[in-house]
Design an enzyme around this catalytic site. Structure first.
Site: not given
Ligand SMILES: [Zn+2]
Ligand SMILES: [Zn+2]
Length: 363
Positions: A65, A184
């Site tokens: 994304d 993340h």
């Molecule tokens: Zn994202």
């Molecule tokens: Zn991500």
């Protein structure tokens, strides 16, 4: 300087939001792109920006994304431009290790020649940025020499610098860009863009009053040098106004912990942070490496940010309109506002929708 939000959803594009893509338009018209999710080139065409003005592209991390729109954009970025100008055109692309292989593989497999040259700068993550299951996928992020694109002018690896606690990406035209590590599910980065000071205004009328005409003495005073004129010593502070501080902008990738930005930011004019889900879903949010409005507001206040813009909302949150109720992006905005006022902070906050533009004024 202006920010244009081109895609503000996480995960996948919807009829009302594109996926991650944020443009920073400089005063000279040049455009830097931060992330390039699927469909970003359509969003660019619908915006006030000119695709041909893009000079640098920064990718925060390698989730789809944030970069599935990059090969397509690179292919069309030069459309309609003067072939002579394209001979001199170079696009700089910054992003995590593996980005170069992604670009070279997608463009070479699809036999897509570029009409301009590119320079790729890969940010080499610190070893602690990789998740425990990183090696479950046997992927070599390095590019074999034979896959090098003919249009690749230059390739650079940027290693972590323990002295500055981050990665120094560039320092040119009065602009310095650093990257900081973000927590993340895969290595992710936040970008800190800092503009240098602009010299103060020269008091031309005062100089002309004492008989100095525009010329080299003007330049020296502007550079804050003391000058001699007809036996008199002229000090720059008497003729030049105070320097105007540069602007500071922070644009982050996906994260559930962005504390390392504190190593760079002093008092950012603009702090662009993700807020994927509402506060009551914090546990799930952190499990997926994301933030809630409260988490984003907390770090923005710690950094002394003047203005927080939230983006990268789950597609479940519809953009705010006249009939917005809880469950839309209004929930995200309200939760951030409540936290900010509970801390007695006067930081401004907003939630971005696609094509939202925010001007960043100097001084
Ligand atoms: Zn994202
Ligand atoms: Zn991500």
């Amino acid at each position: 300087m202006k920010l244009v939000f081109l895609g503000t959803a996480s995960a996948f594009p919807t009829p009302t939001r594109g996926v991650s893509c944020t443009a920073l338009q400089h005063d000279d018209g040049s455009v830097w792109l931060f992330d390039c999710g699927e469909g970003s080139q359509i969003q660019l065409q619908k915006s006030t920006l000119k695709i041909g003005k893009i000079s640098k592209i920064f990718i925060t991390h390698l989730h789809g994304d944030h970069m599935f729109g990059l090969p397509g954009l690179l292919c069309t970025l030069a459309n309609g431009q003067d072939p002579k100008m394209l001979e001199a055109k170079i696009i700089d692309i910054y992003g995590p290790h593996g980005l170069r292989k992604f670009i070279a593989t997608t463009l070479s497999l699809s036999r897509s020649p570029l009409a301009y040259r590119i320079r790729v700068f890969e940010i080499i993550p610190r070893s602690d940025q990789y998740p425990e299951n990183w090696n479950d996928w046997e992927v070599d992020h390095s590019l074999e020499e034979r896959f090098k694109l003919p249009q690749e002018q230059e390739y650079n690896k940027i290693e972590y610098c323990s002295k500055i606690k981050g990665w120094k990406l560039m320092d040119q035209n009065n602009l310095v860009v650093h990257a900081a590590a973000l927590e993340h599910r895969i290595p992710s980065f936040g970008f800190h863009i800092h503009e240098g000071e602009t010299p103060g205004q020269l008091n031309v009328a005062k100089l002309q009053e004492i008989g100095i005409k525009p010329g080299p003495l003007f330049g020296k005073l502007k550079q804050r040098k003391t000058v001699e004129f007809e036996g008199k010593t002229l000090k720059p502070e008497d003729f030049v106004g105070p320097s105007i501080p540069g602007r500071e902008v922070v644009i982050l990738g996906d994260t559930c912990n962005s504390d390392e930005l504190l190593n760079f930011t002093k008092c950012p004019d603009m702090f662009v942070h993700e807020a994927t889900m509402e506060n009551s879903l914090q546990e799930k949010c952190i499990e997926y490496g994301h933030s809630t409005p409260k988490m984003a507001a907390e770090i923005a206040i710690k950094c002394g940010a003047k203005f927080l813009v939230l983006f990268h909302l789950s597609p479940r949150y519809k953009p705010i309109d006249d009939n917005s109720e809880d469950g839309s992006a209004m929930t995200i905005l309200k939760e951030a506002q409540e936290y900010i006022s509970s801390k007695n902070s006067n930081m401004k906050v907003d939630v971005a929708h696609d094509f939202k533009e925010v001007v960043i004024i100097r001084g």
